[in-house]
Design an enzyme around this catalytic site. Structure first.
Site, PDB file in Angstrom:
ATOM      1  CG  ASP A  45      96.657  25.017  89.229  1.00 38.45           C
ATOM      2  OD1 ASP A  45      96.130  24.382  88.296  1.00 38.45           O
ATOM      3  OD2 ASP A  45      97.276  24.461  90.170  1.00 38.45           O
ATOM      4  CE  LYS A 113      90.531  21.908  89.525  1.00 39.01           C
ATOM      5  NZ  LYS A 113      91.897  21.482  89.823  1.00 39.01           N
ATOM      6  CD  GLU A 115      96.419  19.825  91.357  1.00 37.94           C
ATOM      7  OE1 GLU A 115      97.507  19.259  91.634  1.00 37.94           O
ATOM      8  OE2 GLU A 115      96.283  20.567  90.363  1.00 37.94           O
ATOM      9  CD  GLU A 182      95.006  16.711  84.789  1.00 35.45           C
ATOM     10  OE1 GLU A 182      94.584  17.448  85.701  1.00 35.45           O
ATOM     11  OE2 GLU A 182      95.865  17.068  83.960  1.00 35.45           O
TER      12      GLU A 182
END
Ligand code: KIV
Length: 295
Positions: A45, A113, A115, A182
């Protein structure tokens, strides 16, 4: 089907061969990433920021992501295509979550995926329930930019580090086949990598991960002038400069009459030219002249 699959990615844990994931959002970038031998292509994204000019990733929708996943998947890469689930595509209900995940797979993704840590376990399980592999993503989760107060390194304090480790364990236990870490300190990434039996893929998480991911535009030097590259980015080319130089040359060639040359032009056959009077002193090109594209 791509030769790389989610189970094959998971099986690389502990193999000593680091996994490589690179983002791509369209056919040319997907072809380059695949030809270079990456294991996974993430249709992230991040397209919102690096392609579409938004300040954060919250602006892209599931329709946008489907569009980009389709463009990447149509190149039929060997690499596993990871479809990123955008903000609000897995937050509303179980039904919306599974439909949205399925729509990315129908567009060509081999997995999705999403988050978030513990609080996403239900969403992960719902997607796994319809046989779609899920990659987790914790640490700096850009979809939480407002809640986090900006794009900041996460897990610098003991409590925050503990939460990230717990989140990783919860996602691995829920069945994620890999987890992106991340912007976390390398010690935290190391602890996570050692604590779970699925691969960690780092971005700004140091070397103690089972793999690394970078964003295509950062790696190749396509950066918006107002966007400072994070410290973990290693730039392997300066393609924005190279491209600007090439286009500048084209602009100059057109303006100075060097483009197109005779070799870059379709010519009418001599006989037709003669009957049209092209050699007879005509000064303007007749309109409606059909060109033979093969000439
Ligand atoms: O969208 C994206 O590019 C990502 C990477 C930063 C991991 O999620």
């Amino acid at each position: 089907m791509a030769s790389m699959t989610a189970p094959a990615v998971a099986a690389r844990k502990g193999s000593g061969e680091p996994l490589v994931m690179i983002t791509a959002y369209d056919a040319p970038s997907a072809r380059v990433v695949d030809a270079a031998g990456a294991d996974m292509i993430l249709v992230g994204d991040s397209v919102a920021m690096v392609v579409l000019g938004y300040d954060d990733t919250l602006q892209v929708t599931i329709d946008d992501m489907r569009h980009h996943v389709g463009a990447v998947a149509r190149t039929k890469p060997q690499a596993l295509v990871v479809g990123d689930m955008p903000w609000m595509s897995y937050h509303v209900s179980r039904e919306e979550t599974v439909r949205n995940a399925a729509s990315l797979v129908r567009a060509g993704a081999g997995c999705v995926k999403l988050e978030g840590g513990k609080k996403r376990v239900e969403a992960v399980q719902a997607i796994l329930d319809i046989e779609i592999p899920v990659m987790g993503h914790i640490g700096l989760t850009p979809q939480s930019v407002h809640a986090l107060g900006g794009f900041k390194v996460q897990g610098k304090q003991l409590d925050a580090a503990r939460i990230i480790v717990e989140d990783a364990i919860a996602l691995a236990d829920a069945g994620c086949f890999a987890i992106v870490l991340e912007a976390v300190p390398d010690g935290v990434a190391r602890m996570i990598t050692d604590s779970i039996d699925v691969p960690t893929i780092g971005i700004g998480a140091g070397r103690h991960c089972d793999g690394q991911v970078l964003v295509w535009h950062d790696l190749l030097g396509f950066a918006a002038p107002d966007r400072k590259a994070p410290k973990f980015v290693r730039r392997y080319a300066d393609l924005e400069l190279t491209a600007t130089d090439a286009v500048r040359e084209f602009v100059a060639d057109v303006r100075e009459g060097r483009f197109p040359s005779s070799a870059e032009t379709y010519h009418v056959a001599d006989q037709l030219a003669e009957s049209l009077g092209l050699y007879g002193g005509m000064t303007t090109e007749p309109s409606g002249l059909t060109q033979d594209a093969s000439a």
